[in-house]
Design a protein around this motif. Structure first.
Motif, short mmCIF file in Angstrom:
data_model
loop_
_atom_site.label_atom_id
_atom_site.label_comp_id
_atom_site.label_asym_id
_atom_site.label_seq_id
_atom_site.Cartn_x
_atom_site.Cartn_y
_atom_site.Cartn_z
N ARG A 157 116.36 42.28 39.17
CA ARG A 157 116.09 41.95 37.94
C ARG A 157 116.76 42.03 36.82
NH1 ARG A 157 110.12 44.63 35.65
NH2 ARG A 157 110.37 44.20 33.38
N GLY A 158 117.82 42.78 36.62
CA GLY A 158 118.92 42.93 35.61
C GLY A 158 119.47 41.57 36.16
N GLU A 193 117.12 39.57 34.08
CA GLU A 193 117.53 40.25 32.15
C GLU A 193 118.82 38.88 32.10
OE1 GLU A 193 116.58 44.22 32.91
OE2 GLU A 193 114.51 43.59 32.43
N ARG A 226 108.66 32.22 27.23
CA ARG A 226 108.97 33.41 27.69
C ARG A 226 109.53 32.95 29.16
NH1 ARG A 226 108.71 38.10 25.64
NH2 ARG A 226 108.07 39.39 27.39
N GLY A 283 112.56 35.93 25.94
CA GLY A 283 112.47 36.95 26.80
C GLY A 283 111.39 36.54 28.35
N LEU A 284 111.88 37.50 28.80
CA LEU A 284 111.86 37.56 30.29
C LEU A 284 110.07 37.61 30.20
CD1 LEU A 284 112.29 36.99 33.53
CD2 LEU A 284 112.91 39.30 33.63
N ASP A 285 109.35 37.62 30.28
CA ASP A 285 108.11 37.67 30.63
C ASP A 285 108.15 38.69 31.57
OD1 ASP A 285 104.82 38.14 31.07
OD2 ASP A 285 104.83 36.25 30.61
N PRO A 286 107.74 40.34 32.04
CA PRO A 286 107.95 41.52 32.31
C PRO A 286 106.31 41.30 33.39
CG PRO A 286 106.38 42.37 30.52
CD PRO A 286 107.06 40.95 30.47
N VAL A 291 118.44 35.34 30.98
CA VAL A 291 117.87 35.50 29.62
C VAL A 291 118.45 35.49 28.91
CG1 VAL A 291 115.13 35.52 29.27
CG2 VAL A 291 115.71 35.80 31.69
N ALA A 292 119.21 36.43 28.72
CA ALA A 292 119.76 36.98 27.46
C ALA A 292 120.86 35.90 27.33
CB ALA A 292 120.78 38.46 27.39
N LEU A 314 111.03 41.04 40.52
CA LEU A 314 111.18 41.97 39.00
C LEU A 314 110.24 43.59 39.61
CD1 LEU A 314 109.76 40.04 36.49
CD2 LEU A 314 111.69 40.31 36.80
#
Length: 272
Positions: free
Chosen positions: A231-232, A235, A216, A256-259, A238-239, A224
């Motif tokens: 943020r996009g 993300e 994460r 994944g990104l920790d929200p 990270v993808a 965020l």
């Protein structure tokens, strides 16, 4: 809080080995010890898969600018099954290996003291490494001079040192959840992810936490919450990391990104 106070503490040692990890505290201690004691201060560094490469590079840049040599030691933590199991007191086992190596270096060089960059703030935190320091009689000159973290950064700024505002950089092992074994591959995955995101996005604060086969990514929560475009971008990065992980780190099944964003010490659990 002023330089002569800490300088007088160091001068009182006469000779010392400084444990220099490459973070702000130990870098300032290395600079001050060298300025106070010259060649009687031996600056030592344990290069390891758990030490961020940037920290090692920062130490060697400081050494070049200040004119001191760096002695590399092997703390041996990657051969210690107690450390690799990643228990609650992992830091005790790591620091035991480090201070054993530094104590041997002190005997070799005739240094009377092994000194660490521990400051007053550290004493209020759970730090099993301090127990190891006590076991080996390690001294903490910043504590002896009554200096906290803010004092150390202020002193580094006053001296014009380039590392004064470098963000905190704990060892990479601190990113792996308590109870998830530490491996070279997991440490390399953490370093790869954090370096890639810093380079691509210019992030000052980023952590890759690994829990079992899941990674994460934590970043500054304000990024965020306040900027959908940023943020996009995070993300998407990270993808892309996920695709790279599948190629280079197949033991990590998901990333994944920790929200929730970054929180200090999230990988540490007293009941793993």
């Amino acid at each position: 809080m002023n330089t002569p106070d800490i300088a007088s503490v160091l001068a009182g040692y006469g000779t010392c080995v400084v444990a220099a990890s490459g973070g702000v505290d130990s870098l300032l201690l290395a600079v001050l010890a060298h300025r106070a004691l010259g060649a009687e201060a031996v600056i030592a560094h344990a290069a390891s898969p758990a030490v961020p490469a940037g920290d090692t590079a920062r130490l060697y840049e400081t050494a070049r600018m200040e004119g001191f040599a760096v002695r590399q030691v092997d703390a041996g933590e990657m051969r210690d099954p107690r450390y690799l199991e990643n228990p609650v007191d992992r830091c005790y086992h790591c620091k035991t290996g480090l201070y054993r190596a530094l104590s041997a270096l002190a005997r070799e060089t005739g240094a009377g003291v092994v000194a660490s960059g521990t400051n007053l703030d550290d004493l209020s935190d759970y730090r099993p490494g301090l127990v190891a320091a006590k076991d080996f009689g390690v001294r903490h000159p910043f504590v002896e001079a009554g200096l906290a973290k803010a004092d150390i950064r202020a002193m580094a700024r006053a001296l014009g040192l380039f590392f004064a505002d470098v963000p905190a950089s704990p060892c990479l092992g601190s990113r792996i959840h308590t109870g998830t074994p530490i491996t070279r591959e997991r440490l390399a995955a953490v370093a790869f992810a954090e370096d890639a995101l810093r380079e691509r996005l210019g992030l000052d604060l980023v952590r890759c936490r690994i829990h079992g086969d899941t990674a994460r990514i934590e970043v500054d929560p304000s990024l965020l919450a306040s900027d959908a475009g940023r943020r996009g971008e995070i993300e998407a990065a990270v993808a892309e990391l996920g695709r790279q992980f599948r190629e280079h780190f197949p033991d990590i099944a998901t990333i994944g990104l920790d929200p929730r964003g970054y929180a200090r010490g999230r990988a540490f659990h007293t009941t793993p």
